[in-house]
Design a protein around this motif. Structure first.
Motif, PDB file in Angstrom:
ATOM      1  N   THR A  46      53.666  41.669  32.215  1.00 10.64           N
ATOM      2  CA  THR A  46      52.316  41.910  32.722  1.00 10.64           C
ATOM      3  C   THR A  46      52.237  41.553  34.202  1.00 10.64           C
ATOM      4  OG1 THR A  46      51.305  41.486  30.575  1.00 10.64           O
ATOM      5  CG2 THR A  46      49.888  41.248  32.507  1.00 10.64           C
ATOM      6  N   SER A  47      51.838  42.498  35.014  1.00  7.67           N
ATOM      7  CA  SER A  47      51.763  42.285  36.457  1.00  7.67           C
ATOM      8  C   SER A  47      50.321  42.020  36.869  1.00  7.67           C
ATOM      9  CB  SER A  47      52.295  43.512  37.216  1.00  7.67           C
ATOM     10  OG  SER A  47      53.670  43.695  36.952  1.00  7.67           O
ATOM     11  N   ILE A  48      50.142  41.007  37.704  1.00  6.82           N
ATOM     12  CA  ILE A  48      48.810  40.648  38.188  1.00  6.82           C
ATOM     13  C   ILE A  48      48.879  40.514  39.703  1.00  6.82           C
ATOM     14  CG2 ILE A  48      46.957  38.939  38.130  1.00  6.82           C
ATOM     15  CD1 ILE A  48      47.867  38.135  35.349  1.00  6.82           C
ATOM     16  N   ASN A  49      48.036  41.255  40.385  1.00  4.28           N
ATOM     17  CA  ASN A  49      47.933  41.140  41.836  1.00  4.28           C
ATOM     18  C   ASN A  49      47.278  39.809  42.165  1.00  4.28           C
ATOM     19  OD1 ASN A  49      47.897  41.719  44.586  1.00  4.28           O
ATOM     20  ND2 ASN A  49      45.889  42.707  44.452  1.00  4.28           N
ATOM     21  N   SER A  50      47.984  38.962  42.888  1.00  2.24           N
ATOM     22  CA  SER A  50      47.534  37.588  43.102  1.00  2.24           C
ATOM     23  C   SER A  50      47.436  37.296  44.593  1.00  2.24           C
ATOM     24  CB  SER A  50      48.506  36.609  42.434  1.00  2.24           C
ATOM     25  OG  SER A  50      48.676  36.930  41.073  1.00  2.24           O
ATOM     26  N   PRO A  51      46.229  37.378  45.139  1.00  3.17           N
ATOM     27  CA  PRO A  51      46.051  37.110  46.568  1.00  3.17           C
ATOM     28  C   PRO A  51      46.236  35.631  46.874  1.00  3.17           C
ATOM     29  CG  PRO A  51      43.928  37.388  45.521  1.00  3.17           C
ATOM     30  CD  PRO A  51      44.964  37.718  44.479  1.00  3.17           C
ATOM     31  N   GLU A  52      46.268  35.310  48.143  1.00  2.00           N
ATOM     32  CA  GLU A  52      46.467  33.923  48.543  1.00  2.00           C
ATOM     33  C   GLU A  52      45.309  33.045  48.127  1.00  2.00           C
ATOM     34  OE1 GLU A  52      47.907  31.441  52.499  1.00  2.00           O
ATOM     35  OE2 GLU A  52      48.191  33.604  52.335  1.00  2.00           O
ATOM     36  N   SER A  53      44.109  33.611  48.092  1.00  2.00           N
ATOM     37  CA  SER A  53      42.936  32.883  47.595  1.00  2.00           C
ATOM     38  C   SER A  53      41.961  33.882  47.009  1.00  2.00           C
ATOM     39  CB  SER A  53      42.281  32.076  48.717  1.00  2.00           C
ATOM     40  OG  SER A  53      41.777  32.928  49.718  1.00  2.00           O
ATOM     41  N   MET A  54      41.145  33.403  46.093  1.00  2.23           N
ATOM     42  CA  MET A  54      40.169  34.280  45.463  1.00  2.23           C
ATOM     43  C   MET A  54      39.081  33.451  44.788  1.00  2.23           C
ATOM     44  SD  MET A  54      42.432  35.576  42.183  1.00  2.23           S
ATOM     45  CE  MET A  54      41.177  36.743  41.680  1.00  2.23           C
ATOM     46  N   GLN A  55      37.956  34.080  44.559  1.00  3.81           N
ATOM     47  CA  GLN A  55      36.827  33.462  43.874  1.00  3.81           C
ATOM     48  C   GLN A  55      36.701  34.099  42.498  1.00  3.81           C
ATOM     49  OE1 GLN A  55      34.852  31.059  45.167  1.00  3.81           O
ATOM     50  NE2 GLN A  55      33.233  30.956  43.631  1.00  3.81           N
ATOM     51  N   ILE A  56      36.702  33.266  41.451  1.00  2.00           N
ATOM     52  CA  ILE A  56      36.540  33.770  40.088  1.00  2.00           C
ATOM     53  C   ILE A  56      35.267  33.151  39.508  1.00  2.00           C
ATOM     54  CG2 ILE A  56      37.578  34.003  37.806  1.00  2.00           C
ATOM     55  CD1 ILE A  56      40.293  33.595  39.051  1.00  2.00           C
ATOM     56  N   GLU A  57      34.392  34.004  39.030  1.00  2.00           N
ATOM     57  CA  GLU A  57      33.114  33.522  38.508  1.00  2.00           C
ATOM     58  C   GLU A  57      33.318  32.764  37.198  1.00  2.00           C
ATOM     59  OE1 GLU A  57      30.441  33.690  40.314  1.00  2.00           O
ATOM     60  OE2 GLU A  57      31.638  34.761  41.824  1.00  2.00           O
ATOM     61  N   ASP A  58      32.426  31.797  36.944  1.00  2.00           N
ATOM     62  CA  ASP A  58      32.544  30.947  35.756  1.00  2.00           C
ATOM     63  C   ASP A  58      32.592  31.745  34.468  1.00  2.00           C
ATOM     64  OD1 ASP A  58      32.532  28.686  37.321  1.00  2.00           O
ATOM     65  OD2 ASP A  58      30.394  28.311  37.102  1.00  2.00           O
ATOM     66  N   GLU A  59      31.732  32.791  34.373  1.00  2.00           N
ATOM     67  CA  GLU A  59      31.609  33.503  33.103  1.00  2.00           C
ATOM     68  C   GLU A  59      32.850  34.310  32.738  1.00  2.00           C
ATOM     69  OE1 GLU A  59      29.268  35.751  36.323  1.00  2.00           O
ATOM     70  OE2 GLU A  59      29.490  33.679  35.619  1.00  2.00           O
ATOM     71  N   GLU A  60      33.780  34.466  33.671  1.00  3.84           N
ATOM     72  CA  GLU A  60      35.010  35.180  33.356  1.00  3.84           C
ATOM     73  C   GLU A  60      35.959  34.330  32.498  1.00  3.84           C
ATOM     74  OE1 GLU A  60      36.991  37.558  36.258  1.00  3.84           O
ATOM     75  OE2 GLU A  60      35.270  37.476  37.629  1.00  3.84           O
ATOM     76  N   PHE A  61      35.677  33.029  32.403  1.00  4.54           N
ATOM     77  CA  PHE A  61      36.484  32.136  31.572  1.00  4.54           C
ATOM     78  C   PHE A  61      35.760  31.881  30.253  1.00  4.54           C
ATOM     79  CE2 PHE A  61      37.500  31.114  35.965  1.00  4.54           C
ATOM     80  CZ  PHE A  61      38.882  31.191  35.969  1.00  4.54           C
TER      81      PHE A  61
ATOM     82  N   THR B 125      46.734  31.576  41.832  1.00  2.00           N
ATOM     83  CA  THR B 125      45.807  32.685  41.565  1.00  2.00           C
ATOM     84  C   THR B 125      46.311  33.556  40.418  1.00  2.00           C
ATOM     85  OG1 THR B 125      46.879  33.987  43.331  1.00  2.00           O
ATOM     86  CG2 THR B 125      44.905  32.721  43.924  1.00  2.00           C
ATOM     87  N   PHE B 126      47.626  33.609  40.224  1.00  2.00           N
ATOM     88  CA  PHE B 126      48.159  34.335  39.072  1.00  2.00           C
ATOM     89  C   PHE B 126      47.699  33.657  37.777  1.00  2.00           C
ATOM     90  CE2 PHE B 126      51.317  34.633  35.708  1.00  2.00           C
ATOM     91  CZ  PHE B 126      51.489  36.005  35.578  1.00  2.00           C
ATOM     92  N   PHE B 127      47.851  32.340  37.704  1.00  3.26           N
ATOM     93  CA  PHE B 127      47.505  31.640  36.472  1.00  3.26           C
ATOM     94  C   PHE B 127      46.001  31.569  36.249  1.00  3.26           C
ATOM     95  CE2 PHE B 127      51.881  30.400  36.125  1.00  3.26           C
ATOM     96  CZ  PHE B 127      52.045  30.290  34.746  1.00  3.26           C
ATOM     97  N   ALA B 128      45.226  31.517  37.313  1.00  4.99           N
ATOM     98  CA  ALA B 128      43.779  31.536  37.143  1.00  4.99           C
ATOM     99  C   ALA B 128      43.346  32.839  36.481  1.00  4.99           C
ATOM    100  CB  ALA B 128      43.094  31.362  38.496  1.00  4.99           C
ATOM    101  N   GLN B 129      43.962  33.938  36.906  1.00  4.83           N
ATOM    102  CA  GLN B 129      43.623  35.234  36.306  1.00  4.83           C
ATOM    103  C   GLN B 129      44.196  35.354  34.892  1.00  4.83           C
ATOM    104  OE1 GLN B 129      43.644  38.680  39.357  1.00  4.83           O
ATOM    105  NE2 GLN B 129      44.978  37.098  40.288  1.00  4.83           N
ATOM    106  N   LEU B 130      45.388  34.790  34.681  1.00  6.85           N
ATOM    107  CA  LEU B 130      45.955  34.812  33.330  1.00  6.85           C
ATOM    108  C   LEU B 130      45.064  34.030  32.368  1.00  6.85           C
ATOM    109  CD1 LEU B 130      48.378  35.737  31.612  1.00  6.85           C
ATOM    110  CD2 LEU B 130      49.489  33.561  32.180  1.00  6.85           C
TER     111      LEU B 130
END
Length: 768
Positions: free
Chosen positions: A411-426, A463-468
């Motif tokens: 599984t490939s995830i585009n992982s920028p150097e920094s990013m904002q992830i909203e609370d409700e996505e978790f 950022t990869f693991f935050a999205q994972l």
């Protein structure tokens, strides 16, 4: 005169009792003062020191209030028995509880010397006195047991008669030799023999026996270390007495007396407590671990008493070779007075056996020397110390859960150097995570790019693991972490928990990573395997406490990913050992603590370095000089990693060459497997080989090549390329014909040129 009359009455009454009566009959109506006493005295078990052993049976520590090891009479040499009887009560086996001759002689002597109450006591009476003193629980009872009065003599006589009635002479002598104090902290003849002569009581010779027999009268005054001249003179008195009684000849006694006492001594001190142990913080962990087990008593006080006085034998899991390696590695890279704390724990997979615990600050109270009694490498309930944030070592819990949930490793995830992830996505266990509304602003220290589960883990991309984590949810990874022995506090169950939570310790991290090494079998840390009582009977066998917390295939996939950290291009390549290994770095925010957790199939080790000043406050490691080296910026691979590497390299010889099991392509989605090179094989054979490797096979048609007609010319992707399980490999079959090169001016080329370039390496792990 009244006191004298009382004693004379007692003596007269005693004389009226038949000689054998004092052996077998209670002293009835001997005196009015004796009637009020109990008829017998309970002889409670004597305190004995507890001994703690390593996994190979080596003594690593002793715990005691009194340095004593009880031994039966048959385990005490005959010269020792003869010496003590000769000097203390030569008619012991002939008289009853009271030696009338000796008592009358002492009585006359005492009166001539102003009425002091000394001498004349039989061994039985001396044993009674020692028992009363040993069992005294108050100052008043202790004073009564030692007062120089006739009342005390009467009490001792009453109890002595009861002992003679209820026990054999051998039993009484055995207890006397075990309860007596021989000086310099040695209680009982066995401890004295070991202390003064470095041998067991059964091996004492005549000279040594005479020395010890002479000590019981005045253990301090006749101490052979502090007062060798007085001790030698007293020893010679014993030898003369033995010659006088015919136990040995006068000639032999004179020859023995010519030997200076210093030549016979071989002092061996008996360390007491964990501070003097060969593994102080492991010992401390064992003690605190056992203090929570009801097998030693219903209360903490009872358990502590049992540990210090119960004469227990404690068999532990520590391996002193591994402990030495751990101590050396930690002390090499972190000094006691550094503004940092280094720690390391080693745990055996599939058993949970704790093989080593080490930390940079030695055990002790000298803070200026960097000493402490806090045990930083174990959970707080066993070591009284808060833990440290474990950084990215926590990412493996999300990684393992992603594999459990069938998320392909490719599984490939585009992982920028920094990013904002909203609370409700978790997602947590109750639905979308309800945070403070500001979301998680997560950033990397390792750059940006597109990563799969292999490369994202090996490069520890935040950022990869935050999205994972948005794909796995928070609930299941947190549950898996708890199953693996890492319980995240409720207040820290926030999306960023995967970057490490506070109060982690090396033992906790090591046992969690041991779960992967054991192919998903989690075992609770076990420092003790067995406890025996003072008689050698088993109090408790401590079985392993293990549970399969993930499929073996999931652990195999995690191992396959983490071994890439130790291979060329990985963060751990410079500390890799000569055995197959896997690992993960951990660095927390502001570089206040750094970690390296790594393992082989046979041992899991977690190393940590945390910034801490002299006031006990946590500080950044950046800008510190630690272990003699300046740290500009601390990372797990560069600061904690070398501790891990040195320790593991030192124990590598003890480890078998065992490789990790490859993850099964038919069970783990996205497992990366090298494409077999099937060029030149028949289509049927090539298809069978590729399908056996977990790939789907497609027909790409014919191509011109020099390979024989009908055979496989090449595949796309080519052999050696890493693909995921289930990925498609296309076969191109040879026509067996290679057309001549085109003549000058031809505009067309070979329309069937090598088409494998278009697919590329979809799931590469080049950083391994």
């Amino acid at each position: 005169m009244a006191a004298v009359a009382v004693v004379m009455g007692v003596l007269t009454a005693c004389l009226a009792i038949p000689f054998a009566g004092l052996v077998g009959v209670a002293a009835k109506d001997v005196s009015a003062g004796m009637v009020d006493l109990p008829e017998s005295l309970e002889a409670k078990d004597l305190s004995q020191k507890t001994r703690i052993y390593d996994v190979n049976g080596n003594l690593i520590a002793s715990l005691y209030d009194q340095n004593r090891i009880n031994v039966p009479l048959q385990s005490i040499s005959r010269p020792m028995v003869k010496a003590i009887v000769a000097i203390e009560d030569y008619r012991f086996y002939d008289h009853g509880a009271l030696d009338l001759r000796g008592t009358l002689r002492a009585f006359v002597t005492n009166q001539a010397n102003g009425g002091s109450v000394q001498g004349g006591s039989s061994i039985t009476q001396q044993m009674v006195k020692q028992t009363l003193l040993y069992q005294a629980e108050t100052d008043e009872e202790r004073a009564a047991a030692t007062e120089e009065t006739y009342a005390r003599k009467i009490r001792e006589l009453r109890y002595a008669i009861a002992f003679e009635k209820n026990h054999t002479k051998d039993w009484i002598l055995e207890r006397y030799l075990n309860i007596a104090y021989f000086g310099d902290g040695a209680f009982g003849v066995q401890a004295a023999a070991v202390h003064f002569f470095s041998k067991n009581a059964k091996d004492l010779d005549l000279l040594e026996s005479a020395t010890l027999a002479g000590l019981v009268k005045n253990p301090v005054g006749y101490d052979p270390v502090d007062n060798p001249e007085r001790a030698e003179s007293r020893r010679n008195v014993v030898l003369d007495r033995m010659a006088q009684l015919g136990v040995l000849t006068e000639k032999k006694a004179e020859r023995l007396k010519s030997t200076p006492i210093e030549e016979t001594l071989k002092i061996k001190n008996s360390p007491n407590g964990c501070q003097q142990s060969r593994a102080p913080f492991f010992c401390d962990y064992v003690v605190n671990w056992l203090l929570k087990d009801p097998v030693l008593g219903d209360t903490a006080k009872e358990r502590r008493t049992a540990l210090k006085n119960g004469g227990l034998t404690i068999r532990t899991t520590i391996d002193l070779d591994m402990q030495k390696a751990a101590d050396t590695a930690v002390s090499t890279y972190v000094y006691p007075t550094d503004q940092a704390i280094g720690g390391l724990a080693m745990v055996e997979p599939a058993s949970g056996d704790v093989r080593a615990l080490a930390q940079s600050r030695p055990m002790g109270k000298d803070k200026a020397a960097g000493q402490t009694y806090l045990n930083y490498v174990v959970p707080k309930k066993y070591g009284d110390a808060n833990g440290f944030q474990a950084g990215s070592t926590f990412k493996v819990f999300v990684l393992a859960e992603a594999i459990n949930q069938g998320i392909p490793l490719s599984t490939s995830i585009n992982s920028p150097e920094s990013m904002q992830i909203e609370d409700e996505e978790f997602e947590n266990c109750d639905g979308p995570y309800a945070g403070d509304g500001e979301g998680w602003n997560v950033s990397n220290s390792t750059g940006s790019g597109t990563f799969d589960l292999y490369s994202g883990t090996q490069q520890s991309v935040n950022t990869f693991f935050a999205q994972l984590e948005t794909q796995t949810g928070m609930c299941k990874p947190l549950e898996l972490a708890a199953d693996m022995g890492v319980k995240v506090p409720l207040a820290q169950k926030v999306p960023s928990w995967i970057l490490g939570v506070s109060d982690s310790n090396p033992l906790e991290i090591a046992q969690a990573y041991a779960t992967f090494a054991a192919r998903g079998l989690h075992c609770e840390p076990r420092p003790v395997t067995q406890v025996l009582d003072s008689r050698g009977q088993t109090l408790k066998d401590f079985a392993t406490e293990c549970e399969q917390v993930m499929p073996g295939a999931t652990a195999d996939a995690v191992n396959d990913i983490l071994r890439g950290v130790m291979e060329p291009g990985g963060f751990g390549q410079n500390i890799a050992i000569d055995k197959p290994s896997a690992g993960k770095t951990g660095t927390n925010q502001n570089n206040m603590s750094v970690w390296f957790a790594g393992y082989t199939p046979e041992i899991a080790t977690a190393a940590m370095v945390a910034g801490a000043n002299q006031f006990g406050e946590w500080v950044s490691l950046n800008g510190q000089t630690v272990g003699g080296g300046y740290i500009a910026e601390a990372f797990g691979s560069t600061v904690a990693g070398p501790i891990w590497g040195d320790a593991m390299a030192a124990v590598s010889a003890k480890l078998d060459y065992v490789d990790f099991q490859a993850p099964p392509g038919d069970e783990i989605a996205g497992v990366l497997t090298g494409v077999p090179d099937v060029a030149g094989q028949s289509v049927e054979a090539a298809t069978s080989t590729l399908e056996a490797a977990g790939f789907t096979v497609a027909d790409g048609g014919q191509v011109n090549s020099e390979v024989g007609e009908g055979l496989v010319a090449y595949t796309s992707p080519t052999g050696g390329t890493s693909l995921s399980s289930g990925d498609t490999v296309t076969l191109y079959t040879s026509t067996g014909y290679v057309p001549p090169p085109p003549s000058s001016g031809d505009g067309g080329g070979n329309g069937n040129g090598n088409g494998n370039g278009g697919r590329g390496n979809g799931g590469g792990r080049g950083n391994r």
